[in-house]
Design an enzyme around this catalytic site. Structure first.
Site, short mmCIF file in Angstrom:
data_model
loop_
_atom_site.label_atom_id
_atom_site.label_comp_id
_atom_site.label_asym_id
_atom_site.label_seq_id
_atom_site.Cartn_x
_atom_site.Cartn_y
_atom_site.Cartn_z
N ASN A 212 0.86 -1.19 0.00
CA ASN A 212 0.00 0.00 0.00
C ASN A 212 0.89 1.24 0.00
O ASN A 212 2.12 1.12 0.03
CB ASN A 212 -0.92 -0.03 1.23
CG ASN A 212 -0.11 -0.11 2.50
OD1 ASN A 212 0.59 0.82 2.85
ND2 ASN A 212 -0.18 -1.25 3.18
N ASP A 280 -4.38 -6.66 5.15
CA ASP A 280 -5.35 -7.50 5.86
C ASP A 280 -5.31 -8.94 5.39
O ASP A 280 -5.68 -9.84 6.11
CB ASP A 280 -6.77 -6.94 5.66
CG ASP A 280 -6.93 -5.61 6.39
OD1 ASP A 280 -6.35 -5.48 7.47
OD2 ASP A 280 -7.61 -4.71 5.86
N PRO A 308 -3.02 -12.19 10.44
CA PRO A 308 -3.43 -11.93 11.83
C PRO A 308 -3.58 -10.43 12.03
O PRO A 308 -2.85 -9.64 11.43
CB PRO A 308 -2.24 -12.47 12.65
CG PRO A 308 -1.09 -12.55 11.71
CD PRO A 308 -1.66 -12.71 10.33
N ASP A 309 -4.54 -10.03 12.87
CA ASP A 309 -4.69 -8.61 13.21
C ASP A 309 -3.80 -8.36 14.43
O ASP A 309 -4.09 -8.81 15.55
CB ASP A 309 -6.16 -8.29 13.51
CG ASP A 309 -6.36 -6.79 13.66
OD1 ASP A 309 -5.51 -6.14 14.29
OD2 ASP A 309 -7.37 -6.28 13.15
N ILE A 310 -2.71 -7.65 14.20
CA ILE A 310 -1.68 -7.49 15.25
C ILE A 310 -2.23 -6.65 16.40
O ILE A 310 -2.10 -7.00 17.57
CB ILE A 310 -0.41 -6.84 14.64
CG1 ILE A 310 0.00 -7.61 13.38
CG2 ILE A 310 0.71 -6.83 15.66
CD1 ILE A 310 0.96 -6.87 12.48
N PHE A 329 -4.59 3.08 14.74
CA PHE A 329 -4.87 4.09 13.72
C PHE A 329 -5.99 3.58 12.83
O PHE A 329 -6.15 2.35 12.68
CB PHE A 329 -3.62 4.37 12.86
CG PHE A 329 -2.75 5.42 13.46
CD1 PHE A 329 -1.97 5.16 14.57
CD2 PHE A 329 -2.73 6.71 12.91
CE1 PHE A 329 -1.18 6.14 15.15
CE2 PHE A 329 -1.94 7.70 13.48
CZ PHE A 329 -1.17 7.42 14.59
N LYS A 343 -14.45 0.76 15.02
CA LYS A 343 -13.14 0.08 15.01
C LYS A 343 -12.51 0.03 16.40
O LYS A 343 -11.93 -0.98 16.79
CB LYS A 343 -12.22 0.81 14.03
CG LYS A 343 -10.94 0.06 13.75
CD LYS A 343 -10.21 0.56 12.52
CE LYS A 343 -10.96 0.21 11.25
NZ LYS A 343 -10.28 0.67 10.05
N LYS A 347 -11.56 -3.57 17.80
CA LYS A 347 -10.14 -3.91 18.02
C LYS A 347 -9.83 -4.05 19.51
O LYS A 347 -8.85 -4.68 19.88
CB LYS A 347 -9.24 -2.83 17.44
CG LYS A 347 -9.44 -2.62 15.94
CD LYS A 347 -8.37 -3.30 15.16
CE LYS A 347 -8.48 -2.99 13.68
NZ LYS A 347 -7.52 -3.72 12.88
#
Ligand code: C5P
Length: 406
Positions: A212, A280, A308-310, A329, A343, A347
């Site tokens: 990105n 993602d 994985p979502d860190i 963020f 979010k 999260k």
């Protein structure tokens, strides 16, 4: 940044002595106080008037000059200083320091020192490589002095090699780093802060990857502000357009999985800030050969799996392992407040900084950011400011939060 810091700057007689004047300007600009001492041979290159005027303190030279020994006691001179810096240090002065000579004010100050010494040598390459200089260098390192340079390059004498004085901004960075590391009054001293930054890259085959447009500028600015406030910063970064800040512990990663592993390896910490733009998902299979067009000329299709979502994984840790503050963020292109609020809850982080990255916002890759700050109670819109200012403001918020009684 160096407000209230006193630096005893010893200038010895090398062709690069004029660079000590640039260094003095930098120290003064950062709010530091400089007391210059010139050796006799330095007087051949820099006048006491120039050094004294730039420093704003009279330049001192001989041990018994001006009848000022009673007025300026050489021991007090050292006791008064917070740090001693020798720029440039000639081969001769290194020898004097290594052997404890004390026949002028500069060498006497070194022998009487109770402060750290940073040495920036400058001499001809043969003089630097000569066995006695290398022995003296080792002795001075063993005595606890730290060195900046010498650099490699062309010398004033026309020869090429190691021996050039390090650039003044590099010596200045070493001075700042000394105070960050040993300063007592910095607000985040003793706090460990983890920052993720930059863009992850997910390989498709040996030559292609998914990524990105993150430049890493915001994460770098945050890490830099935290470091300046005295924190020990673990900086875990993917690809970025800017180099990591000085004085942080850098772990360079490629994929989201690498970043996940590096983050969990770096725990525990007091605060964790997830500024990285993490992919993602990733291609399910990474080809070991370059992927070709299909035989019938159609494009191959890619199957993706979730990364994985860190941030989520750290926010969900048990209280004894979870950082006190977990900060995320959210890069949004529309309905920023609605998406960011959802979010924060999803999260499980404590704070969330949302920014608009829609086309035309200039956030990705730019030097400015417009943040909406969520702390679980509500949100605040921060005026548009530079990424450096965002780093500073976030650092201040973290400092006030950590200061609150439990
Ligand atoms: O879900 P989304 O990618 O918008 O979330 C953004 C936040 O989550 C950022 O703080 C980002 O660093 C973090 N993140 C993460 N691991 C992922 C995806 C996002 O830490 N796999």
């Amino acid at each position: 940044m160096l407000a209230g810091r006193k630096i005893l700057l010893i200038i010895t007689g090398g062709i690069a002595a004029f660079k000590a004047i640039d260094l003095m300007r930098m120290i003064k600009k950062a709010g530091g106080d400089v007391q210059p001492i010139l050796t006799k041979s330095a007087l051949e290159f820099v006048t006491p008037l120039t050094a004294g005027t730039v420093a704003g303190n009279p330049a001192l030279s001989e041990l018994f000059d001006l009848g000022r020994e009673a007025e300026i006691n050489h021991i007090e001179l050292v006791r008064d200083a917070d740090l001693i810096v020798v720029v440039p240090a000639t081969g001769d002065f290194m020898a004097k320091m290594a052997h404890g000579f004390a026949d002028d004010l500069a060498s006497t100050a070194i022998l009487a020192r109770d402060k750290h010494v940073i040495v920036a040598p400058s001499m001809n390459v043969r003089m630097w490589e000569a066995a006695p200089t290398q022995r003296n260098f080792q002795t001075l390192v063993d005595d606890g002095m730290s060195f900046v340079g010498p650099d490699k390059g062309e010398m004033a004498c026309g020869e090429f090699g190691l021996g050039r004085l390090a650039e003044p901004d590099v010596i200045f960075a070493a001075i700042k780093d000394y105070f960050f590391t040993f300063g007592e009054n910095l607000p985040l001293k003793g706090k460990r802060v983890l920052v993720t930054s930059g863009a992850t890259r997910e390989p498709l085959d040996p030559v292609r990857f998914l990524t990105n447009a993150s430049s890493g500028k915001q994460g770098t600015a945050i890490a830099s502000a935290l470091r300046a406030a005295g924190a020990d910063v673990e900086f875990i970064t993917g690809a970025a357009d800017v180099p990591p800040p000085d004085g942080v512990n850098v772990t360079q990663i490629t994929t989201a999985q690498d970043m996940y592993d590096a983050v969990h390896e770096a725990l525990p910490c007091d605060v964790a800030i997830f500024c990285a733009a993490v992919s993602d998902w990733r291609p399910k299979a990474v080809g070991d050969k370059k992927i070709k067009k299909n035989g019938d000329g159609t494009a191959p299709s890619l199957e993706m799996v979730l990364n994985p979502d860190i941030l989520h994984s750290v926010a969900q840790l048990e209280p004894d392992q979870r950082p006190q503050l977990v900060i995320g963020f959210a890069a949004e292109t529309n309905d920023v407040v609605k998406h960011a609020e959802a979010k924060l809850v999803r999260k499980g982080c404590d704070w969330l900084l949302a920014n608009d990255v829609s086309a035309g916002s200039g956030t990705f890759g730019g030097d400015h950011n417009s943040i909406i700050f969520f702390d679980g109670q509500g949100h605040q819109e921060w005026a548009q400011m530079s990424k450096a200012e965002v780093g500073q403001k976030l650092t201040n918020q973290i400092t006030s939060y950590l200061k609150q009684p439990d």
